[in-house]
Design a protein around this motif. Structure first.
Motif, PDB file in Angstrom:
ATOM      1  N   ALA A   1     -35.985 -51.239 -52.254  1.00  0.00           N
ATOM      2  CA  ALA A   1     -37.306 -49.976 -53.087  1.00  0.00           C
ATOM      3  C   ALA A   1     -38.173 -50.549 -53.206  1.00  0.00           C
ATOM      4  O   ALA A   1     -39.024 -49.978 -53.147  1.00  0.00           O
TER       5      ALA A   1
ATOM      6  N   GLU B   1     -41.034 -61.243 -55.920  1.00  0.00           N
ATOM      7  CA  GLU B   1     -39.157 -61.535 -55.825  1.00  0.00           C
ATOM      8  C   GLU B   1     -39.138 -62.658 -56.624  1.00  0.00           C
ATOM      9  O   GLU B   1     -39.583 -64.385 -55.908  1.00  0.00           O
ATOM     10  N   LYS B   2     -37.665 -62.501 -56.972  1.00  0.00           N
ATOM     11  CA  LYS B   2     -37.132 -64.595 -57.972  1.00  0.00           C
ATOM     12  C   LYS B   2     -36.762 -64.644 -56.845  1.00  0.00           C
ATOM     13  O   LYS B   2     -36.745 -65.823 -57.190  1.00  0.00           O
TER      14      LYS B   2
ATOM     15  N   GLY C   1     -32.678 -58.971 -51.912  1.00  0.00           N
ATOM     16  CA  GLY C   1     -31.904 -58.959 -53.269  1.00  0.00           C
ATOM     17  C   GLY C   1     -30.242 -58.427 -51.862  1.00  0.00           C
ATOM     18  O   GLY C   1     -30.203 -59.003 -51.410  1.00  0.00           O
ATOM     19  N   ASN C   2     -30.142 -57.973 -53.124  1.00  0.00           N
ATOM     20  CA  ASN C   2     -28.728 -56.803 -52.002  1.00  0.00           C
ATOM     21  C   ASN C   2     -29.038 -55.396 -51.022  1.00  0.00           C
ATOM     22  O   ASN C   2     -28.207 -55.803 -50.085  1.00  0.00           O
ATOM     23  N   SER C   3     -30.272 -55.684 -51.231  1.00  0.00           N
ATOM     24  CA  SER C   3     -30.931 -54.687 -49.334  1.00  0.00           C
ATOM     25  C   SER C   3     -30.316 -55.358 -48.216  1.00  0.00           C
ATOM     26  O   SER C   3     -29.507 -54.900 -47.292  1.00  0.00           O
TER      27      SER C   3
ATOM     28  N   THR D   1     -26.226 -55.466 -46.792  1.00  0.00           N
ATOM     29  CA  THR D   1     -26.284 -54.134 -46.977  1.00  0.00           C
ATOM     30  C   THR D   1     -25.606 -54.021 -45.619  1.00  0.00           C
ATOM     31  O   THR D   1     -26.295 -54.948 -44.353  1.00  0.00           O
TER      32      THR D   1
ATOM     33  N   ALA E   1     -26.493 -48.843 -43.898  1.00  0.00           N
ATOM     34  CA  ALA E   1     -25.981 -47.137 -43.588  1.00  0.00           C
ATOM     35  C   ALA E   1     -26.895 -46.430 -44.572  1.00  0.00           C
ATOM     36  O   ALA E   1     -26.913 -46.769 -45.625  1.00  0.00           O
TER      37      ALA E   1
ATOM     38  N   ALA F   1     -40.208 -62.489 -63.057  1.00  0.00           N
ATOM     39  CA  ALA F   1     -41.021 -61.986 -63.413  1.00  0.00           C
ATOM     40  C   ALA F   1     -40.147 -61.874 -65.210  1.00  0.00           C
ATOM     41  O   ALA F   1     -38.816 -61.995 -64.875  1.00  0.00           O
TER      42      ALA F   1
ATOM     43  N   ASN G   1     -29.191 -60.589 -59.441  1.00  0.00           N
ATOM     44  CA  ASN G   1     -29.805 -58.607 -59.947  1.00  0.00           C
ATOM     45  C   ASN G   1     -28.989 -59.423 -61.141  1.00  0.00           C
ATOM     46  O   ASN G   1     -27.904 -58.334 -61.563  1.00  0.00           O
TER      47      ASN G   1
ATOM     48  N   ASP H   1     -32.850 -58.441 -65.546  1.00  0.00           N
ATOM     49  CA  ASP H   1     -33.401 -59.070 -66.479  1.00  0.00           C
ATOM     50  C   ASP H   1     -35.313 -58.076 -66.974  1.00  0.00           C
ATOM     51  O   ASP H   1     -35.694 -57.515 -67.750  1.00  0.00           O
TER      52      ASP H   1
ATOM     53  N   GLU I   1     -31.791 -49.700 -57.835  1.00  0.00           N
ATOM     54  CA  GLU I   1     -30.764 -49.457 -58.522  1.00  0.00           C
ATOM     55  C   GLU I   1     -30.638 -49.906 -60.079  1.00  0.00           C
ATOM     56  O   GLU I   1     -30.030 -49.418 -60.407  1.00  0.00           O
TER      57      GLU I   1
ATOM     58  N   LEU J   1     -28.880 -47.277 -50.866  1.00  0.00           N
ATOM     59  CA  LEU J   1     -31.027 -47.374 -49.436  1.00  0.00           C
ATOM     60  C   LEU J   1     -30.917 -45.696 -49.855  1.00  0.00           C
ATOM     61  O   LEU J   1     -32.418 -46.250 -49.814  1.00  0.00           O
TER      62      LEU J   1
HETATM   63  C1  LIG Z   1     -22.202 -55.841 -49.226  1.00  0.00           C
HETATM   64  C2  LIG Z   1     -23.040 -54.666 -49.524  1.00  0.00           C
HETATM   65  C3  LIG Z   1     -23.425 -53.480 -49.376  1.00  0.00           C
HETATM   66  C4  LIG Z   1     -24.048 -52.497 -49.117  1.00  0.00           C
HETATM   67  N1  LIG Z   1     -24.087 -51.772 -48.071  1.00  0.00           N
HETATM   68  C5  LIG Z   1     -24.552 -50.585 -48.007  1.00  0.00           C
HETATM   69  C6  LIG Z   1     -24.888 -49.795 -47.441  1.00  0.00           C
HETATM   70  O1  LIG Z   1     -24.539 -49.945 -46.598  1.00  0.00           O
HETATM   71  N2  LIG Z   1     -25.805 -48.302 -47.043  1.00  0.00           N
HETATM   72  C7  LIG Z   1     -26.556 -48.681 -49.066  1.00  0.00           C
HETATM   73  O2  LIG Z   1     -26.924 -47.696 -49.215  1.00  0.00           O
HETATM   74  N3  LIG Z   1     -26.143 -48.852 -49.715  1.00  0.00           N
HETATM   75  C8  LIG Z   1     -25.950 -50.492 -49.464  1.00  0.00           C
HETATM   76  N4  LIG Z   1     -25.315 -50.976 -50.323  1.00  0.00           N
HETATM   77  C9  LIG Z   1     -25.819 -51.111 -51.704  1.00  0.00           C
HETATM   78  C10 LIG Z   1     -27.533 -51.513 -51.587  1.00  0.00           C
HETATM   79  O3  LIG Z   1     -27.554 -52.347 -51.649  1.00  0.00           O
HETATM   80  C11 LIG Z   1     -28.289 -50.783 -52.670  1.00  0.00           C
HETATM   81  O4  LIG Z   1     -28.140 -49.715 -53.161  1.00  0.00           O
HETATM   82  C12 LIG Z   1     -29.826 -51.024 -52.921  1.00  0.00           C
HETATM   83  O5  LIG Z   1     -29.563 -51.958 -51.707  1.00  0.00           O
HETATM   84  C13 LIG Z   1     -30.537 -51.348 -54.395  1.00  0.00           C
HETATM   85  O6  LIG Z   1     -32.125 -51.753 -53.881  1.00  0.00           O
HETATM   86  P1  LIG Z   1     -32.606 -52.536 -54.234  1.00  0.00           P
HETATM   87  O7  LIG Z   1     -34.203 -52.300 -53.725  1.00  0.00           O
HETATM   88  O8  LIG Z   1     -32.822 -50.990 -55.966  1.00  0.00           O
HETATM   89  O9  LIG Z   1     -32.287 -53.819 -55.057  1.00  0.00           O
HETATM   90  P2  LIG Z   1     -32.170 -54.677 -54.213  1.00  0.00           P
HETATM   91  O10 LIG Z   1     -32.430 -54.722 -53.060  1.00  0.00           O
HETATM   92  O11 LIG Z   1     -31.039 -55.534 -54.703  1.00  0.00           O
HETATM   93  O12 LIG Z   1     -33.174 -55.780 -54.667  1.00  0.00           O
HETATM   94  C14 LIG Z   1     -33.307 -56.600 -56.162  1.00  0.00           C
HETATM   95  C15 LIG Z   1     -34.398 -57.286 -55.689  1.00  0.00           C
HETATM   96  O13 LIG Z   1     -34.849 -57.814 -57.051  1.00  0.00           O
HETATM   97  C16 LIG Z   1     -34.954 -59.316 -57.526  1.00  0.00           C
HETATM   98  N5  LIG Z   1     -35.307 -59.607 -58.730  1.00  0.00           N
HETATM   99  C17 LIG Z   1     -34.076 -59.500 -59.959  1.00  0.00           C
HETATM  100  N6  LIG Z   1     -34.712 -59.806 -61.200  1.00  0.00           N
HETATM  101  C18 LIG Z   1     -35.937 -60.199 -60.659  1.00  0.00           C
HETATM  102  C19 LIG Z   1     -37.059 -61.134 -61.996  1.00  0.00           C
HETATM  103  N7  LIG Z   1     -36.683 -60.953 -63.255  1.00  0.00           N
HETATM  104  N8  LIG Z   1     -38.505 -60.980 -60.921  1.00  0.00           N
HETATM  105  C20 LIG Z   1     -38.348 -60.638 -59.775  1.00  0.00           C
HETATM  106  N9  LIG Z   1     -37.830 -60.123 -58.870  1.00  0.00           N
HETATM  107  C21 LIG Z   1     -36.184 -59.903 -59.476  1.00  0.00           C
HETATM  108  C22 LIG Z   1     -33.743 -59.347 -56.931  1.00  0.00           C
HETATM  109  O14 LIG Z   1     -33.465 -61.318 -56.199  1.00  0.00           O
HETATM  110  C23 LIG Z   1     -33.584 -58.663 -55.577  1.00  0.00           C
HETATM  111  O15 LIG Z   1     -34.390 -59.180 -54.002  1.00  0.00           O
HETATM  112  C24 LIG Z   1     -24.638 -52.879 -50.474  1.00  0.00           C
HETATM  113  C25 LIG Z   1     -24.792 -53.842 -51.390  1.00  0.00           C
HETATM  114  C26 LIG Z   1     -23.805 -54.890 -50.923  1.00  0.00           C
HETATM  115  C27 LIG Z   1     -24.140 -55.808 -52.362  1.00  0.00           C
END
Ligand SMILES: Cc1cc2nc3c(=O)[nH]c(=O)nc-3n(C[C@H](O)[C@H](O)[C@H](O)COP(=O)(O)OP(=O)(O)OC[C@H]3O[C@@H](n4cnc5c(N)ncnc54)[C@H](O)[C@@H]3O)c2cc1C
Length: 497
Positions: free
Chosen positions: A25, A44-45, A53-55, A58, A61, A187, A249, A252, A467, A483
């Protein structure tokens, strides 16, 4: 201002847009702002080697609406199998209906409408920037006897290289667009002046730093990695769930946004959780094995607890519509452990990536009694469960993994589809526990990611996506929508910021 003393520090660095959180995201939001010529810093933390991150974890998909193969072949990567492949159309209406079905109507209708309508255009846009997508043959289709392929379950497109490929692509595109990505920057708080967010305070390798910005986009994930917050909001026992993805995650930025008056969004009491390898030593936040620790071929077998009893309908629907709520069911079982059971006939159908994982928790035995002994279950109980199950299968219906075949087992609990007898040795048992993926509760925004306060008014200068944006999911989730939502609402936030 929320960083303690009521005024912004002097002489701070100024940029147009700060994005907090470097997952799918965050990078999508950053790209959308950067292509408009905005000067973007992404904080990025995680350190660079633990980023994404979680991404990152994944399978890549991504659920999008489309009208069939012809709507996809001009932008997904070429594959020699395309000519003998059927991809059933998946309309925006079906996508919306799936979201409403699995969340029992608790999905925000406005966010849903935007997600389903913009999912494909947004992926096409990301593809035009350099992200690569493909059809996910190995996860979402089965080869038919004539060598053709039929896709199932509304989830057809994924990133080349899975989550690792996704984050590699994002990082490369960010460099091309001149986005300033700063790792090891956690942050801490939002700077507010006259009710408007004007910057962010962050830890950095050289100490605390304040950044001034016209817009701050929060994409810092949910609170799934904090055991105490899990227990507080999801309930007792959730502190024991295994964290599938990033340990960073910890909510914070949710806390920081709430502190300055942002409203809560979505369902704070539920989350996405799956069946996850129970006994592999490093079964949390494992960047080598990532998603290989999940066990998603359960619709073809049975799942028993340590009493040797079945406790859910393994074949209630396609895996994509049940997997995200079955982790919770495992958590409730004695010791929060269960076993997926298959026989030699079913074993070749299991996803290779997951069930051939190095170090997998697997027990194999020539008889069911021996298998029971190996997993510590009473052999008589397991044999009785399997015999009852086998005897209750409606064998007049053919087994077909590509459709909901209606081949049921009329036992308790019923198995609604894909009931196949467990009768041919060797027999296999895979120990699973509950792996938490992400939390569904977050911050409330409008459909452009503009954060709302308790009175429904925009908090100027503050956006949210991924998320962290609450409202789309509750109790369950259609696979691949996380995603997709990060892409759609990340792009929207970055387009306004
Ligand atoms: C094993 C696994 C498999 C998955 N498979 C799929 C899939 O195939 N398809 C799908 O749609 N979804 C899947 N998901 C769910 C998917 O990961 C999430 O919906 C999506 O990646 C979320 O993206 P995001 O950018 O919101 O969060 P994230 O990718 O988690 O990114 C959040 C980032 O924020 C950073 N952060 C946190 N706090 C702070 C702070 N205070 N300051 C700075 N940075 C900070 C973290 O370090 C992290 O890098 C899966 C998840 C997991 C764990």
């Amino acid at each position: 201002m929320s960083n303690g003393n009521g005024s912004a520090p002097q002489g701070m660095e100024a940029v147009d847009v700060v994005v907090v959180g470097g997952g799918n995201a965050g990078f999508t939001a950053a790209h959308a702002a950067a292509v408009r010529g905005r000067k973007v810093v992404l904080l990025e933390k995680g350190s660079e080697d633990l980023a994404g991150g979680n991404s990152f974890y994944t399978a890549g998909a991504t659920r999008i609406a489309h009208s069939g193969l012809s709507d996809l072949v001009d932008w997904v990567e070429p594959d020699e199998r395309h000519g003998r492949t059927e991809v059933p159309p998946y309309s925006a209406e079906e996508y919306a209906a799936d979201l409403a079905k699995v969340t029992e109507g608790r999905n925000d209708p406005e966010l849903t409408k935007v997600l389903v309508e913009e999912s494909q255009p947004t992926l096409r846009w990301l593809n035009s920037l350099g992200l690569k997508y493909r059809l996910m043959y190995e996860r979402q289709a089965f080869e038919r006897p004539d060598g053709s392929y039929l896709f199932w379950g509304g989830l057809h497109v994924g990133n080349v290289g899975g989550g690792e490929g996704l984050m590699e692509d994002h990082t490369r595109v960010a460099a091309e667009l001149g986005i300033d990505v700063r790792y090891s920057h956690a942050a801490k708080g939002l700077i507010v002046e006259d009710g408007r967010v004007v910057g962010i305070v962050t830890d950095s390798p050289s100490g605390e730093l304040s950044l001034r910005a016209e817009s701050v986009i929060l994409t810092a994930g949910g609170f799934e990695s904090d055991p105490q917050l899990r227990r507080e909001h999801l309930g007792e026992g959730w502190e024991n769930a295994k964290v599938r993805g990033t340990p960073n995650n910890t909510g914070d930025m949710i806390a920081a946004a709430l502190k300055i008056g942002a409203a809560r969004g979505g369902d704070w009491g539920t989350c996405h959780s799956v069946q996850w390898d129970a006994f592999t030593a490093t079964n949390e936040s494992n960047r080598e094995l990532t998603n290989r620790l999940t066990r998603q071929s359960y619709p073809f077998g049975i799942i028993v607890n340590t009493n040797g009893e079945r406790f859910l309908d393994e074949g209630a629907d396609f895996r994509n519509y049940t997997y995200a709520k079955y982790g919770k069911e495992i958590l409730k079982q004695p010791g929060s452990v269960a076993y997926q059971i298959f026989d030699a006939t079913l074993r070749p159908m299991l996803r290779t990536e997951e069930y051939d994982m190095p170090g997998i928790s697997e027990e194999v035995a020539g008889t069911l009694e021996e298998l029971a002994a190996k997993i510590g279950v009473d052999p008589e109980k397991l044999s009785k469960t399997v015999t009852d199950f086998n005897n209750s299968i409606d064998r007049s219906i053919a087994f077909d993994p590509n459709i909901k075949d209606g081949r049921s087992a009329a036992t308790q609990p019923v198995k609604s589809n894909w009931a196949a007898p467990i009768e041919t040795g060797p027999f296999y048992a895979y120990g699973v526990t509950c792996g938490i993926t992400f939390t569904f509760g977050g911050i409330k925004s409008d459909t452009h990611g503009r954060v709302l306060d308790g009175q429904g008014k925009h908090i100027q200068g503050l956006y949210v996506a991924g998320e962290m944006l609450g409202g789309l999911f509750s109790a369950n989730y259609p696979g691949g929508s996380g995603l997709a939502a990060g892409c759609v609402f990340g792009r929207r936030a970055g387009t306004l910021a």
